[in-house]
Design an enzyme around this catalytic site. Structure first.
Site, PDB file in Angstrom:
ATOM      1  CG  ASP B  91     -31.261  53.248  16.670  1.00 34.36           C
ATOM      2  OD1 ASP B  91     -30.309  53.537  15.904  1.00 34.36           O
ATOM      3  OD2 ASP B  91     -31.341  53.687  17.832  1.00 34.36           O
ATOM      4  CB  ALA B  92     -29.733  49.044  12.017  1.00 32.88           C
ATOM      5  CE  LYS B  93     -26.913  54.757  17.020  1.00 34.90           C
ATOM      6  NZ  LYS B  93     -28.182  54.231  17.594  1.00 34.90           N
ATOM      7  NE  ARG B  94     -27.052  46.107  10.779  1.00 35.22           N
ATOM      8  CZ  ARG B  94     -27.483  45.909  12.019  1.00 35.22           C
ATOM      9  NH1 ARG B  94     -27.208  46.765  12.973  1.00 35.22           N
ATOM     10  NH2 ARG B  94     -28.208  44.833  12.325  1.00 35.22           N
TER      11      ARG B  94
END
Lengths: 272, 272
Positions: B91-94
């Site tokens: 869960d990095a939302k890159r």
């Protein structure tokens, strides 16, 4: 770093150049690969060669993250090596729910000591404000980016007056923080839009990527984007750090940075 | 992991639970702080206690990044400890320009071996597609998030038919990748919207955060969001991993996970 210190540095160096440290092991000169930390060895020489011509460094966090834990070591060493009067930007494009953005803010503003971080706006106010709670630290919010995909959503009309999404991002976010702590990313490949952006954000600093490898024009960016404080940080990454792939890479980077700085001095002469 | 393997696991375990590993040194039981790697020690016991009740683990990358290089070590060890049949989500939302997203993809899919990563859509197609070039790896694209700030931009009407931005993100992105490699984030706090989303994305898996601490209802999410393959991964983080702050934390986490799994088995019974 506060706004006054940034503006003073721009005046002193006659430059609004940001050097992007997108350091890639597959692109740096091969003689550096025998160093204990090739990425830091490369960055150190780039910084030595370009520090007098630029006012900001922008490590692109992806390039360090891709190397795992040792990448974060290289990033930390690089950050510590950058002269204290130069503005630092963690180009991380983070943004998440409040308690998570708070953790990212701690990572980049406390664990490391960056002056600023790029943040994505999609999740709205509470994903951005945790980054604004640190004194003399800045959020650089994505508004209009320099890539092809910027046309997918950023130009969508979001009201009956024809306001584009990126314009709405700029006007809405102005209530979240002051011009002393909030900048916007506006791609150089869309330089003509800078004039429209200055109409709604006259006093904010703008971080402008896309000059060089991506095809943006420094002259157009400066013409349409400058304000009374300069108000621009224009980034060049590949055009500077990979100006030469040989042992003279640092010298070539210095010359490329100097060339941009000299052009900037001309444009600055017209306003400062 | 491919879609078939994920669906089979959901049927076998009668669960579509994702456990969020938002592991925070200031929240884990204090007796673990004497361990060499307290974060991994905590995660290991959480995984041991919950693996039979869940089909996915979702480390929130911010929490590891905030600890510097040792955080990345803890993350890597955690990832390696997760049983191979369980789906893993970074869960990095890159999301960045193409050459940069490619580096992030390498970081999470090669340097580490996650099955999937959460990605922010604001920068459009070329910021997302580099993540779609890996076999049996998934992009989980932010559509409608669970936080308050989701109302700032995601609900803006982007055409004369009244399409919301989050709906446009879903319809536009469907041409970038198949239902075998693209999921969407839809917050549980907006469960009634799941019905509208199923009208435009009937076959995609949806990752649903926000049940528990953020107030979303598992019953509503399941009612409005399930499709013929289940099509849901419902995440709970704080409600499971911090179910107890004492030495019985793992046992309490196991019980909290089991309670959700048992409720899920009822809803699955209606469709599978």
């Amino acid at each position: 770093m506060n706004k006054q210190a940034l503006v003073e540095q721009i005046k002193k160096k006659q430059s609004y150049l940001c050097v992007g440290l997108d350091t890639d092991l597959t692109k740096i000169p091969t003689h550096l690969l025998k160093e204990e930390d090739p990425v830091f060895a490369f960055n150190k020489q780039i910084i030595d060669a370009t520090a007098e011509y630029c006012v900001a460094y922008k490590p692109n966090i992806a390039f360090y993250e891709a190397m795992g834990p040792r990448g974060w070591d290289s990033l930390q060493k690089t950050l510590e090596y950058i002269p204290k009067e130069i503005f630092t930007i963690a180009d991380a494009k983070r943004g998440d729910i409040g308690n998570t953005s708070k953790m990212y803010a701690q990572a980049f503003f406390e664990q490391m000591d960056f002056d600023s971080i790029t943040v994505a706006p999609y999740m709205g106010e509470d994903s951005v404000t945790p980054f604004l709670e640190f004194e003399n630290k800045w959020v650089i919010l994505l508004a209009l980016t320099s890539n092809k995909g910027s046309s997918d959503f950023q130009h969508l009309r979001v009201d009956s007056e024809g306001t584009a999404l990126f314009e709405r991002v700029i006007t809405t976010s102005q209530s979240w923080g002051s011009t002393e702590q909030l900048m916007y990313v506006v791609g150089a490949t869309q330089a003509q839009k800078l004039q429209e952006i200055r109409a709604i954000a006259p006093d904010h600093f703008l971080l402008v990527p896309g000059v060089g490898a991506q095809g943006g024009s420094l002259e157009e960016v400066s013409k349409y984007g400058m304000n009374k404080d300069c108000g621009l940080l224009v980034n060049s990454s590949r055009g500077i750090i990979y100006a030469s792939a040989k042992e003279d890479f640092a010298e070539a980077a210095g010359k490329a940075a100097q060339t941009l700085q000299q052009e900037m001095a001309v444009y600055l002469g017209e306003i400062l």
